[in-house]
Design a protein around this motif. Structure first.
Motif, PDB file in Angstrom:
ATOM      1  N   SER A  81      18.452 -16.319 -41.531  1.00 22.77           N
ATOM      2  CA  SER A  81      17.979 -16.619 -42.874  1.00 22.77           C
ATOM      3  C   SER A  81      18.639 -15.673 -43.871  1.00 22.77           C
ATOM      4  O   SER A  81      19.235 -14.661 -43.495  1.00 22.77           O
ATOM      5  CB  SER A  81      16.456 -16.445 -42.941  1.00 22.77           C
ATOM      6  OG  SER A  81      16.101 -15.073 -42.747  1.00 22.77           O
ATOM      7  N   ALA A  82      18.531 -16.009 -45.144  1.00 21.64           N
ATOM      8  CA  ALA A  82      19.046 -15.110 -46.175  1.00 21.64           C
ATOM      9  C   ALA A  82      18.233 -13.817 -46.140  1.00 21.64           C
ATOM     10  O   ALA A  82      17.002 -13.853 -45.985  1.00 21.64           O
ATOM     11  CB  ALA A  82      18.932 -15.767 -47.544  1.00 21.64           C
ATOM     12  N   PRO A  83      18.868 -12.655 -46.253  1.00 21.31           N
ATOM     13  CA  PRO A  83      18.118 -11.395 -46.214  1.00 21.31           C
ATOM     14  C   PRO A  83      17.091 -11.323 -47.342  1.00 21.31           C
ATOM     15  O   PRO A  83      17.367 -11.716 -48.476  1.00 21.31           O
ATOM     16  CB  PRO A  83      19.212 -10.328 -46.403  1.00 21.31           C
ATOM     17  CG  PRO A  83      20.481 -10.993 -45.984  1.00 21.31           C
ATOM     18  CD  PRO A  83      20.324 -12.431 -46.371  1.00 21.31           C
ATOM     19  N   ALA A  84      15.900 -10.841 -47.010  1.00 20.15           N
ATOM     20  CA  ALA A  84      14.837 -10.653 -47.995  1.00 20.15           C
ATOM     21  C   ALA A  84      14.558  -9.163 -48.146  1.00 20.15           C
ATOM     22  O   ALA A  84      14.602  -8.417 -47.159  1.00 20.15           O
ATOM     23  CB  ALA A  84      13.570 -11.391 -47.561  1.00 20.15           C
ATOM     24  N   ARG A  85      14.265  -8.732 -49.356  1.00 23.93           N
ATOM     25  CA  ARG A  85      13.904  -7.341 -49.586  1.00 23.93           C
ATOM     26  C   ARG A  85      12.449  -7.135 -49.200  1.00 23.93           C
ATOM     27  O   ARG A  85      11.559  -7.891 -49.616  1.00 23.93           O
ATOM     28  CB  ARG A  85      14.097  -6.970 -51.055  1.00 23.93           C
ATOM     29  CG  ARG A  85      15.536  -7.025 -51.542  1.00 23.93           C
ATOM     30  CD  ARG A  85      16.429  -6.023 -50.867  1.00 23.93           C
ATOM     31  NE  ARG A  85      15.972  -4.645 -51.032  1.00 23.93           N
ATOM     32  CZ  ARG A  85      16.568  -3.589 -50.500  1.00 23.93           C
ATOM     33  NH1 ARG A  85      17.639  -3.758 -49.732  1.00 23.93           N
ATOM     34  NH2 ARG A  85      16.108  -2.377 -50.706  1.00 23.93           N
ATOM     35  N   VAL A  86      12.193  -6.123 -48.376  1.00 25.15           N
ATOM     36  CA  VAL A  86      10.833  -5.840 -47.908  1.00 25.15           C
ATOM     37  C   VAL A  86      10.605  -4.331 -47.921  1.00 25.15           C
ATOM     38  O   VAL A  86      11.535  -3.547 -48.099  1.00 25.15           O
ATOM     39  CB  VAL A  86      10.615  -6.377 -46.467  1.00 25.15           C
ATOM     40  CG1 VAL A  86      10.771  -7.882 -46.415  1.00 25.15           C
ATOM     41  CG2 VAL A  86      11.561  -5.694 -45.490  1.00 25.15           C
ATOM     42  N   ASP A  87       9.355  -3.953 -47.720  1.00 29.44           N
ATOM     43  CA  ASP A  87       9.010  -2.550 -47.509  1.00 29.44           C
ATOM     44  C   ASP A  87       9.084  -2.292 -46.010  1.00 29.44           C
ATOM     45  O   ASP A  87       8.218  -2.739 -45.262  1.00 29.44           O
ATOM     46  CB  ASP A  87       7.606  -2.271 -48.037  1.00 29.44           C
ATOM     47  CG  ASP A  87       7.175  -0.820 -47.841  1.00 29.44           C
ATOM     48  OD1 ASP A  87       7.916  -0.049 -47.186  1.00 29.44           O
ATOM     49  OD2 ASP A  87       6.095  -0.451 -48.329  1.00 29.44           O
ATOM     50  N   GLY A 144      15.930  -1.776 -45.892  1.00 27.95           N
ATOM     51  CA  GLY A 144      14.981  -2.487 -46.743  1.00 27.95           C
ATOM     52  C   GLY A 144      15.184  -3.989 -46.749  1.00 27.95           C
ATOM     53  O   GLY A 144      14.556  -4.679 -47.554  1.00 27.95           O
ATOM     54  N   GLU A 145      16.030  -4.510 -45.855  1.00 33.77           N
ATOM     55  CA  GLU A 145      16.236  -5.955 -45.773  1.00 33.77           C
ATOM     56  C   GLU A 145      15.723  -6.486 -44.441  1.00 33.77           C
ATOM     57  O   GLU A 145      15.708  -5.782 -43.431  1.00 33.77           O
ATOM     58  CB  GLU A 145      17.711  -6.309 -45.946  1.00 33.77           C
ATOM     59  CG  GLU A 145      18.215  -6.058 -47.355  1.00 33.77           C
ATOM     60  CD  GLU A 145      19.626  -6.543 -47.579  1.00 33.77           C
ATOM     61  OE1 GLU A 145      19.979  -6.810 -48.741  1.00 33.77           O
ATOM     62  OE2 GLU A 145      20.392  -6.661 -46.592  1.00 33.77           O
ATOM     63  N   THR A 169      14.152  -6.061 -39.131  1.00 36.02           N
ATOM     64  CA  THR A 169      13.946  -5.274 -40.340  1.00 36.02           C
ATOM     65  C   THR A 169      14.746  -3.988 -40.244  1.00 36.02           C
ATOM     66  O   THR A 169      14.634  -3.264 -39.252  1.00 36.02           O
ATOM     67  CB  THR A 169      12.454  -4.931 -40.533  1.00 36.02           C
ATOM     68  OG1 THR A 169      11.669  -6.120 -40.434  1.00 36.02           O
ATOM     69  CG2 THR A 169      12.223  -4.268 -41.878  1.00 36.02           C
ATOM     70  N   VAL A 170      15.545  -3.692 -41.251  1.00 35.13           N
ATOM     71  CA  VAL A 170      16.358  -2.479 -41.247  1.00 35.13           C
ATOM     72  C   VAL A 170      15.608  -1.373 -41.983  1.00 35.13           C
ATOM     73  O   VAL A 170      15.247  -1.523 -43.143  1.00 35.13           O
ATOM     74  CB  VAL A 170      17.732  -2.719 -41.906  1.00 35.13           C
ATOM     75  CG1 VAL A 170      18.586  -1.459 -41.816  1.00 35.13           C
ATOM     76  CG2 VAL A 170      18.443  -3.884 -41.239  1.00 35.13           C
ATOM     77  N   VAL A 171      15.384  -0.271 -41.280  1.00 28.21           N
ATOM     78  CA  VAL A 171      14.690   0.877 -41.855  1.00 28.21           C
ATOM     79  C   VAL A 171      15.685   1.822 -42.522  1.00 28.21           C
ATOM     80  O   VAL A 171      15.451   2.340 -43.611  1.00 28.21           O
ATOM     81  CB  VAL A 171      13.883   1.625 -40.768  1.00 28.21           C
ATOM     82  CG1 VAL A 171      13.168   2.844 -41.350  1.00 28.21           C
ATOM     83  CG2 VAL A 171      12.876   0.682 -40.109  1.00 28.21           C
TER      84      VAL A 171
END
Length: 357
Positions: A264-270, A252-253, A229-231
């Motif tokens: 995997s394909a990058p997902a948008r996360v918090d 955020g990915e 997870t990238v902050v």
């Protein structure tokens, strides 16, 4: 149909960035700002860049194989015949650095190589995919770990900080050419100090995560998968031993890494949820109950049995102190969906209103 001028321009620039990112030299501060501005300008830019990273990676992984080299040479020759410019033609078609014409038609050769690549890579690695150390280097090595329930931050000599979550083991190896951390077990948050002469690389789950100037979290889970997870900033992932399946992630990915497989394909996360453990909390958003229980078990002894089929998949959200299991269990009962019973040291969870014999 050949791509329009705009597409050629985007992929031409993306190819330049891909070649730059796959080099050993970290991005300078101004380079990172330019890259981030280019990515922000159009969502298609990141897709183009990741496509070029993947293309470069497949080519790099196949480099050195006589079969692959012959296929590429044949594709180059055919493409040269198809798109040979007239005498008064404009600029030559976009070319992937070092590999000849690379318009859309070149994808056929890439697909052929990608299909055969697992067999090619099962043999000895090509020189481009093998790490070697020439001569004698000074290596500063260290190991750090945390016990169950322990969280601590470790400052590194370069100014970077590694925060270790519960039950985590890492090994560090700093040389004049790179800063490498191996995540053996658990989860760690990396705040990377910029160093234009030494890339910062984390090895985990058969992949490498390379900081481009960033803060990122790496979690090697019990099932063998790794969550990145990238902050803040940018992160590049690739399989260990080469650049195959390289991808770029932004703040955020999140990606899931599986040993021996592409990311995997990058997902948008918090990202705040992913690193909530840094502040002594566990935050869940629509997480299955079994997953929540397993996260608590990383911090404390917690013997839980699910009495009813399907209860493990019950989605829940909330914020909890991982050391306070009583508060967690009380919160479960307050939902009105879960009943909590105790059988000695064992905790039995069942659907509210259902009998648990």
């Amino acid at each position: 149909m050949m791509p329009d001028d705009r597409t050629i321009t985007v992929y031409d620039r993306a190819a330049e960035w891909a070649e730059r990112l796959l080099s050993d030299a970290p991005l300078a501060g101004d380079e990172q700002r330019v890259l981030e501005a280019w990515l922000d300008a159009d969502m298609a830019h990141q897709d183009a860049l990741n496509a070029c990273l993947e293309l470069e990676g497949v080519m790099d992984g196949a480099r050195g194989s006589a079969w692959a080299e012959a296929l590429i040479a044949e594709a180059d020759a055919e493409l040269a015949e198809d798109i040979e410019p007239a005498a008064d033609a404009g600029p030559a078609p976009w070319r992937l650095p070092g590999w000849g014409p690379a318009g859309i038609a070149a994808a056929a050769a890439v697909v052929a190589i990608a299909v055969a690549l697992p067999a090619l890579m099962s043999g000895p690695l090509s020189p481009a995919a093998t790490d070697t150390v020439a001569g004698t280097q000074t290596v500063a090595m260290a190991a750090y770990s945390t016990d169950r329930g322990e969280v601590r931050a470790v400052p590194m000599e370069d100014g970077s900080i590694i925060a270790l979550n519960t039950g985590t083991r890492v090994e560090t190896a700093y040389t004049p050419g790179e800063r490498r951390v191996t995540l053996i077990d658990g989860e760690a948050l990396f705040q990377v100090a910029h160093d234009a002469t030494r890339p910062f690389i984390v090895s985990a789950g058969g992949h490498e995560v390379r900081a481009v100037g960033t803060e990122f979290n790496v979690y090697t889970r019990a099932d063998g998968t790794t969550l990145v997870t990238v902050v803040e900033g940018l992160v590049q992932t690739r399989t260990e031993g080469g650049s195959f399946s390289a991808a770029l992630l932004r703040a955020g990915e999140q990606v899931v890494l599986v040993p021996g497989e592409p990311a995997s394909a990058p997902a948008r996360v918090d990202p705040g949820i992913a690193v909530s453990w840094r502040d002594g909390m566990l935050v869940f958003e629509n997480r299955d109950l079994a997953g929540i229980v397993s996260e608590f078990q990383r911090y404390v002894e917690l013997d839980v049995t699910f009495a009813d089929d399907g209860l493990e998949q019950l989605a829940m959200s909330g914020s909890f102190d991982p050391q306070d299991t009583e508060a967690f269990l009380a919160a479960l009962e307050r939902t009105g969906s879960v009943s909590v019973d105790r059988n000695g040291d064992q905790i039995v969870l069942s659907r509210a209103g259902a009998s648990s014999n």
